[in-house]
Each structure stands twice: as C-alpha cells, then as structure tokens.
Write an enzyme that holds these catalytic residues in place. Structure first.
Site, PDB file in Angstrom:
ATOM      1  N   LYS A 289      -7.335  26.548  -3.708  1.00 34.20           N
ATOM      2  CA  LYS A 289      -8.714  26.130  -3.942  1.00 34.20           C
ATOM      3  C   LYS A 289      -9.114  25.130  -2.859  1.00 34.20           C
ATOM      4  CE  LYS A 289     -11.683  24.935  -7.849  1.00 34.20           C
ATOM      5  NZ  LYS A 289     -11.716  24.566  -9.285  1.00 34.20           N
ATOM      6  N   GLU A 375     -11.650  27.716 -26.597  1.00 38.95           N
ATOM      7  CA  GLU A 375     -12.451  26.966 -27.557  1.00 38.95           C
ATOM      8  C   GLU A 375     -12.151  27.357 -28.996  1.00 38.95           C
ATOM      9  OE1 GLU A 375     -14.570  26.838 -23.635  1.00 38.95           O
ATOM     10  OE2 GLU A 375     -13.661  28.436 -24.839  1.00 38.95           O
ATOM     11  N   ARG A 403     -18.601  29.393 -28.224  1.00 39.50           N
ATOM     12  CA  ARG A 403     -17.500  30.352 -28.198  1.00 39.50           C
ATOM     13  C   ARG A 403     -16.549  30.164 -29.374  1.00 39.50           C
ATOM     14  NH1 ARG A 403     -16.560  32.088 -22.499  1.00 39.50           N
ATOM     15  NH2 ARG A 403     -14.332  31.993 -22.861  1.00 39.50           N
TER      16      ARG A 403
END
Length: 642
Positions: A289, A375, A403
C-alpha cells in the site's frame, strides 16, 4: 514530479483498448506514468491515495489482458479505483475527485460503463462477480455484454463473512470466476484476526523470491513446457504447510502468491488464467500500500485517506482546527468513564482511528477489540459481552452499522441487552458522498422496542450522552454524532447522565417552536435570530431523545405555539415521524396546530462539501427560516422580489 508531468504513453490511453498494442516493457512504463498521475491528482483533491498506488501495476495488467467493459472488473470497496478511472476515459476529470459535480471517490455504475458495480462498503465484490458469472451463463445481455467476472478484494475485506459466503457458493456452482486477493497486509488499520495471520504465513516461511517460482502454480492451467517446474514449486509449498489449502477447500484453484508489482509475473499469470481457466480461481497477489511514493510508504496508514498535499514533501494541507472533533470528544469521554468502571469495553470493526478507539486502546488495550470488517459479528460479540456482565460500547459509523442490523434486532433488542451504540458520521459527510452518509440510523433504531436513541446537539452534549449510555443498564442505547469539528463550546469536566427521555428548551419564544434533534441546533439558533429580526418570536428546543420522546415537552410546545417544526439530520421515518405519531394520537392536530418536519430529502445526495450537501437537503439556517415563514404564511421578501 514537476507540475507538468511527462506521461507520453499514458497520454495515448483513452480507453483500456489503447493498451492492447503496447509491449510488456511499454506497459511497465504506463504503470510508472499512471502512478505519477495518480499522486499528482490526489495531491490536488485529497482522497484515498495509498490503496490506489498499491494496485497500479495490477490495474494496468488487468486492463491490458482483459476486455473491459465486457469483462467485469469489480473493485472491492473501491478505495483503490483512481488508477482504474484514469485508464477508463476519466483522466480529464480526475482532478474533480470527491468534489461537487465531480467524479466519485468510488466506483459508480452511473458514472461509467467501466464501473460494472458500485462499491464503498467492503466484501461485496465476490458476490457481485458471481452474480455476473451466473447471469452470463444464463444468457444475460446487458448493454456492454458479459465476459469474464473478476473481483479484486483486499486482505482486510476478505476477513468479512460475506466474502466466504460468496466463495463457498462460487465453489459449489463451479462457474468460471476470477478472484484476485490483493494482499498488502494493510487495510485501513493493520488487519487483525486469524485470516490475516494465515495470509502472512503464506509467505513468511521463506524468502519471497522462492515463491516466484510458484507464480504459475495452478499447474493444470499452464502450457505443457512449464508444468513440471510448476509441479515442483507447488509441492514445495505444500511441504512447507503453506499455500492455498483454505481456498482450495472452498472450491477454488489457488495460484500464488505472486508479486503484485512485478509485471513479468502479473501479465503471464493473467494471460494464462484468461486462456485456460474453467472454474473459480483465486490469484494471490502481494502488494505494498502506498507503493512508489515515499511519504505514503512511510505513513502509519500508508496514505489511506489524505487531504490535499505537497507532492515533493508529502505534507498535507489541513485547515487549522478551531474545536476538537466529535470523534475525539467521544474517545476522551469514554476513556474518562472507563477509568472509573472496569466493566466498560469498546468494540469496532476495522475502524479504530475513524471511531477514536485508537485513543481508547492506548489506555485500555485489553478492553479494546477490533473485530475486522465484520459488523454482524461485532454487534453480536457486544451482545455476548453485555450478557456476560460487561458494559460494551459498539463504535461504528452509521452507514456501517447498517450491515449489522439483523443482529441489532435479534441479538440485542429482543434480548434487551445493554449494548451502547456509539454512532459516528451521523448525517451528511461530504466527499465520501451517499455511500457514507449517516441518514437512516434514527429510523432503523427508533422503531425497535426498548431502544434509547439520542443525538448530540454539540460536543458538550456528546460528553453527557457518553455518561448517560455508560450508566444505562435497562436495555440497548445509541447516541449519534456527526463527522468533523464541534461548534467550539466549553466542555464539561465530567459528563453527567441525562434523564432518559428528557429534552431541554434552549431559547424561549412565543409564536413558533422549533424542535431540533441532533447537530442542526446551531443552524436552528441562527435561523431563530433571523426570525426575531422579522418580528417572529421562536422557541428553540433540543429534543436529545428520539426514543423515548419527551412527551411533556412536545405537547407543551404544541399547546403554546401556533406552529411546531422538527428538524433532524436523518431520513423520513425518524424523529419527526415519531413526533407526528405522538401528536396525532393525542388529538393535537384536531385543534389546528401547524406542524412541519424537516428531514433529509428522499434522494441519495452526491458528494460535495457538507455545507453544499445540506443546502441540497434544505437544512441550513436560511432553509429553516424559510420553512417557518411558509408555515406561518408570512411572505419571505428576499424570495418574492424576483
């Protein structure tokens, strides 16, 4: 990197088809130019930088090998889609990213046929790609056709259960489907959990170079001359007890790990898979990243989310803060409560920094839990903690808590477990647009029996609401607060619990009552001052609670004023609807009260500054003033002159 970039090959790319004539060496140069263009663009707009830099080579390779938009390339979450947008006809608008009337910071179907599936929440790509694959085989015929379906998913996103549900189904169906695991060991926060540890073991056991031999590891897919060497490489992996065992058990051929920045690996592997794959296959690509931009590589979050910055130094150009953020106020208040109560613990789903729990974790590491992008699990985990005698705070963005809604209903509300939901990013959030707006939580929580639902009008109220939730053990509770800075008022030394279901009158008036729920209170007070200048006296009240309602306050306001107007940063069906239900049941409308409810409009509002978004929603001070004038039948001279 000068202001004027030299991008001779990228300048020749208007659509992915323009990549087809390029040699492999030229494609490597395109990738280098694309990285510089991405850095330059995001330096001017801000946005998600690190994720896109990590997939530059992969983006070029995918578009060079496959045939988008017929082939469906689906970017999970799509933080990483800026290079993709540059290659797919949107380079001329890339410096409008995340701005009003500009490009979305995520993939968006209405924006381009090269965005086959919109995203912004994680772990949906494999399900969507499988849907495309099955639609293809059933004869589905969208305008661009359907060829291959390719899901690009990160190691953080693949920690969510939905990704495994999709892979299990894909393995069962056996359709040709390509999943690329973009493994950078770095989601927004350092990825947590057993899945991340498993992926790390795939390449931690030996020098990475030894695994390059396994880049062509799906033996049956390879041309005959390469198969023997690949078999030996794959046997080596198995003997080292690493490799794609988990994915193969789910029905996927596993290929990798490969170096996601090495075009000499990416291109042959993708070409071979395109030519030979028959069923579901997973390509495991290791990336970095922030790759290729030193300030992003050195940053703790690898340049995940940045404001505008200086390209040379990487220094971000953030506006000076005049007040603490709501998120920081929440974190500090929770730390204060947890200092005196060892039962308080905190749970988040891969967003410790975004929710402020990174600060809580520094003080109470054993009472802080990051459950990764899960979640549903996070909510039920909190329910178990509550049933076990703890006082859990479930800290999630409004849009992400959606969610876990079934778990909120079934595992928390029905059992009346005292889980405290700290709901960040309530209301409109600016550059992230509709996908991250906290528009629905009041409506979807206040309709649940036994739930206490609060909204902070300012940062001082937030301090008191944290204390209120900490002290409330009779059932579930929630308090919501917006993104960004508070209004700049003095904070109390310590939060004091608020009487459940009791609001407050902030300003006394006589003709109209404005009942605010949440952080529009400052705008309401500005509107009240403007109304006063017109000779219209307004009472302003802060409801504090959408559930239970302050019946006495609401009925008193209705009885003593000509009109009552509610205002909230939420969709229809929330606070105003509950107030209207109360007034109707009490027969108040029978006596002629003028009642209006100001809510977010029944549309998804595209990204812009928060002020511009609230102007679209007609929830700014001037809109409140106009609503009062219209309700009272008073001419608004400023609008009638035209």
């Amino acid at each position: 990197m000068s202001d004027k970039l030299s991008t001779p090959l990228l300048d020749r790319v208007s659509t992915p088809a323009d990549l087809k004539p390029f040699s492999d060496a030229e494609l490597r140069q395109v990738a280098d130019e694309l990285r510089q263009e991405t850095i330059s663009a995001v330096s001017q707009t801000g946005g998600h930088l690190g994720a896109g830099l990590g997939v530059v080579e992969l983006t070029v390779a995918l578009h060079a090998v496959f045939d988008a938009p017929k082939d469906k390339i689906i970017w999970d979450v799509s933080h990483q889609c800026y290079p993709h947008k540059i290659l797919t006809g949107r380079r001329d608008r890339i410096r409008t990213l995340r701005q009003k009337d500009g490009l979305s910071g995520f993939t968006k179907r209405s924006e381009s046929p090269f965005d086959p599936f919109g995203a912004a929440h994680s772990s949906t790509s494999i399900s969507a790609a499988l849907g495309f694959a099955v639609a293809r085989d059933l004869g589905g015929a969208p305008e661009t056709g359907i060829g291959d379906a390719i899901a690009v998913i990160g190691d953080g996103a693949i920690s969510a259960g939905m990704a495994y549900e999709a892979m299990n189904n894909a393995g069962h169906l056996g359709k040709r489907l390509i999943v690329i695991l973009n493994d950078n060991e770095m989601s927004i926060a350092p990825p947590v959990g057993a899945m991340s540890s498993y992926l790390s073991r795939l390449y931690a056991g030996a020098p990475f170079q030894e695994f390059k031999a396994a880049a062509k590891g799906a033996v049956s897919l390879l041309p005959e001359p390469f198969q023997e060497g690949a078999r030996r490489a794959k046997d080596m992996l198995k003997h080292m007890t690493v490799g794609g065992t988990l994915f193969e058990e789910l029905g996927f051929d596993y290929l990798g790990p490969i170096d996601g920045h090495d075009m000499d690996q990416l291109l042959p592997v993708l070409r071979t898979v395109k030519a030979r794959a028959t069923g579901p296959i997973l390509i495991h690509a290791i990336t970095q990243k922030g790759k290729g931009y030193a300030p992003a590589e050195a940053a703790r979050d690898k340049g995940h989310g940045v404001s505008k910055f200086d390209v040379v130094t990487g220094e971000q150009k953030k506006a000076a803060s005049n007040a603490p953020s709501y998120t920081k106020v929440f974190a500090q208040s929770l730390i204060q409560e947890a200092t005196d109560d060892s039962r308080i613990c905190a749970v988040t789903a891969a967003m410790p920094d975004g929710t402020g729990l990174n600060l809580f974790s520094e003080r109470f590491p054993t009472r802080t839990f990051d459950v990764a992008i899960a979640e549903q699990h996070g909510v039920t985990f909190c329910a178990g903690l509550a049933a076990g005698g703890m006082r859990p705070f479930c800290a999630m963005y409004s849009t992400f808590l959606q969610r876990g809604y079934d778990q909120v209903v079934h595992d928390v509300a029905i059992q009346r477990l005292p889980v405290r939901f700290a709901i960040d990013r309530a209301g409109l959030v600016g550059a992230d647009g509709a996908t991250h707006a906290g528009a629905f939580d009041v409506a979807y929580l206040a309709n649940l029996p036994g739930f206490v639902v609060m909204a902070a009008a300012d940062e001082a109220e937030l301090v008191h609401m944290v204390a209120t939730a900490a002290a409330y053990d009779e059932g579930p509770s929630a308090f919501r607060f917006p993104r960004g800075e508070g209004v700049g008022i003095d904070l109390p030394e310590r939060g004091q619990p608020i009487a459940i279901g009791k609001g407050r009158v902030v300003r006394e008036g006589s003709r109209v009552a404005i009942l605010s729920f949440g952080a529009r209170l400052a705008e309401v007070l500005v509107a009240a001052e403007a109304l006063e200048a017109r000779g219209i006296s307004a009472t302003v009240a802060d409801a504090r609670f959408a559930k239970p309602l302050d019946r006495d306050l609401i009925l008193q306001l209705a009885a003593n004023h000509e009109a009552l107007i509610t205002i909230e940063e939420g969709a229809i069906g929330g606070f105003g609807s509950h107030v209207a239900q109360l007034l109707a049941e009490e027969g108040v409308f029978d006596t002629g009260l003028k009642y209006r409810s100001m809510v977010l409009p029944d549309i998804f509002i595209d990204q812009a500054s928060p002020a511009d978004m609230y102007a679209v929603a007609k929830l700014n001070a001037e809109d409140i003033e106009t609503k009062v004038l219209d309700t009272l039948g008073v001419a608004d001279l400023s609008t009638r002159r035209a």
